[in-house]
Write an enzyme that holds these catalytic residues in place. Structure first.
Site, mmCIF file in Angstrom:
data_model
loop_
_atom_site.group_PDB
_atom_site.id
_atom_site.type_symbol
_atom_site.label_atom_id
_atom_site.label_comp_id
_atom_site.label_asym_id
_atom_site.label_seq_id
_atom_site.Cartn_x
_atom_site.Cartn_y
_atom_site.Cartn_z
ATOM 1 N N LEU A 146 0.820 -1.240 -0.008
ATOM 2 C CA LEU A 146 0.060 -0.139 -0.098
ATOM 3 C C LEU A 146 0.944 1.114 0.152
ATOM 4 O O LEU A 146 2.048 1.430 0.592
ATOM 5 C CB LEU A 146 -0.888 -0.106 1.120
ATOM 6 N N ASP A 147 0.582 2.379 -0.752
ATOM 7 C CA ASP A 147 1.297 3.537 -0.768
ATOM 8 C C ASP A 147 1.455 4.011 0.516
ATOM 9 O O ASP A 147 0.435 3.902 1.599
ATOM 10 C CB ASP A 147 0.379 4.725 -1.413
ATOM 11 N N VAL A 148 2.491 4.879 1.094
ATOM 12 C CA VAL A 148 2.620 5.450 2.326
ATOM 13 C C VAL A 148 1.358 6.279 2.750
ATOM 14 O O VAL A 148 0.999 6.177 3.946
ATOM 15 C CB VAL A 148 3.625 6.515 2.358
#
Length: 314
Positions: A146-148
């Site tokens: 997952l993206d930051v």
């Protein structure tokens, strides 16, 4: 196009392929050697990329058949996994094979060059979870990311068997990944499929884009609720490209609310109190790698996204 030439430091020499004819020199170097545009431009500026034996500027348009000589830097050592307690990281489920977490905002999946913040892998190590060592050392057990700036459900493999099984399941699209997103405006049609290839943005290192020669990328969506300025949508990913949801909806001119990187309205983001994209990994469904039974994990909206949704509903 990417190439497998950059296996380490040292000099590489090769003719410019036909597919790169007319590209800027820094773009060509980036594509050939799997480098970022910033790194490639720095090499050209330093005189480490010669075209037919001559130093050229980044903007120089190369021609197919020209002889390219590039001196690559020695590869950096992979970032180490450092056990570090992560505030807000919640373990939803754990057994000997998998651990499923609810990831908070501001946390990366694993260590990477240039990232100094907390990671899921470091957080799990800090609370005593032994993670599979398959794959790159810094990506222990990571089978998807997952993206930051994206919150929600994420699974990590703890055993070697689970790592192999889950990597295969993701590769062959046997995992159901559902996200909820709030996008600007109203989608037409309200339910549909976005089928558009994605690859790195041709001009911005930190962004991705729909490009004709990108990797196949398919996003299914269904509008759940409509507001005057935005829509809450349920999103099912058929593929899992970096920034896929963000790129696809931005391409439709309906970026995720708060996603300033991909063209969201900053005024609306401020009104809703958002400093990141409204995007949440809502549900993850797959067959358990050991038992074969279907398991499903669901994550509630975090406070910032829930507050923003409340403002839209008022």
């Amino acid at each position: 196009m990417t190439a497998a030439y950059a296996t380490g430091g040292g000099q590489r020499s090769l003719p410019v392929p036909d597919g790169l004819d007319g590209l800027r020199l820094d773009q060509a170097v980036a594509r050939l050697f799997g480098l970022s545009r910033t790194t490639a431009a720095a090499l050209v500026d330093a005189g480490a990329a010669l075209v037919d034996g001559t130093v050229r500027a980044n903007s120089y348009k190369i021609r197919a058949g020209s002889w390219l000589e590039v001196t690559l830097p020695a590869p950096a050592a992979p970032p180490a996994v450092v056990p570090q307690a992560v505030s807000g990281l919640r373990v939803v489920y754990a057994d000997d094979d998998i651990v499923v977490v609810d990831k908070p905002v501001g946390v990366a999946a694993h260590p990477s060059p240039g990232w100094t913040g907390p990671t899921v892998i470091g957080g799990l190590a800090a609370i005593g979870h032994r993670i599979s060592t398959s794959g790159a050392a810094e990506r222990q057990g990571v089978v998807h990311r997952l993206d930051v700036g994206t919150t929600g459900i994420m699974a990590v493999a703890k055993s070697e068997q689970a790592y192999t099984s889950l990597k295969r399941a993701f590769k062959y699209r046997e995992v159901e990944k559902r996200y909820h997103a709030v996008v600007q405006g109203h989608l037409d049609p309200l339910r549909g499929t976005i089928d558009a290839p994605i690859d790195r943005h041709p001009h911005h290192d930190y962004r991705w884009a729909v490009v004709s020669d990108g990797k196949p990328s398919i996003t299914h969506y269904d509008t759940l609720e409509a507001f005057p300025a935005a829509s809450l949508v349920d999103v099912r990913l058929e593929t899992g490209r970096t920034h896929q949801i963000r790129v696809h909806f931005s391409t439709l001119r309906h970026p995720c609310v708060g996603d300033l990187t991909y063209g969201a309205d900053p005024t609306l983001a401020t009104r809703l109190g958002l400093d990141r994209q409204w995007l949440h990994a809502r549900e993850l469904r797959f067959r358990h790698p050991r038992t074969g039974e279907e398991v499903c994990f669901v994550s509630d909206y975090p406070d910032d996204l829930d507050r923003a949704l409340g403002i839209l509903r008022d």
